[in-house]
Design a protein around this motif. Structure first.
Motif, short mmCIF file in Angstrom:
data_model
loop_
_atom_site.label_atom_id
_atom_site.label_comp_id
_atom_site.label_asym_id
_atom_site.label_seq_id
_atom_site.Cartn_x
_atom_site.Cartn_y
_atom_site.Cartn_z
N LYS A 103 0.81 -1.23 0.00
CA LYS A 103 0.00 0.00 0.00
C LYS A 103 0.83 1.27 0.00
CE LYS A 103 -3.95 -2.19 2.03
NZ LYS A 103 -5.32 -1.87 2.07
N SER A 104 2.12 1.16 0.33
CA SER A 104 2.94 2.37 0.41
C SER A 104 4.07 2.42 -0.62
CB SER A 104 3.52 2.51 1.82
OG SER A 104 4.41 1.43 2.07
N GLY A 154 7.76 5.37 -2.99
CA GLY A 154 7.50 4.90 -1.64
C GLY A 154 7.90 5.98 -0.66
N VAL A 155 8.24 5.59 0.54
CA VAL A 155 8.67 6.55 1.54
C VAL A 155 9.87 7.34 1.02
CG1 VAL A 155 9.54 6.81 3.89
CG2 VAL A 155 7.77 5.12 3.40
#
Length: 74
Positions: free
Chosen positions: A19-20, A38-39
């Motif tokens: 999900k990320s 992503g992050v």
């Protein structure tokens, strides 16, 4: 030689990792972009040859992982 109409331009794939995070592949003319979103985001531009090598490497790794998974079940 492919007709210009046969060539896909823009986003080729969006592969969701979870999900990320996702991997995006885009193509415009002879430029191929790979983004790992992503992050922490990473954006790479690769040549057609590098893209083929990456694709082949992932295919080999996937086959090996599937064989390992199948042998571990027995």
């Amino acid at each position: 030689m492919a007709n210009e109409q046969d060539v896909v331009i823009g986003r080729i794939a969006e592969i969701e990792i979870d999900k990320s995070a996702a991997i995006l592949v885009e193509q415009m003319d002879d430029e191929i972009s790979i983004a790992i979103a992503g992050v922490v985001g990473v954006h790479l531009r690769v040549t057609p040859g590098q893209a083929r090598e990456l694709s082949r490497s992932l295919a080999v790794a996937a086959e090996n992982a599937e064989k390992f998974r199948a042998s571990a079940k027995t």
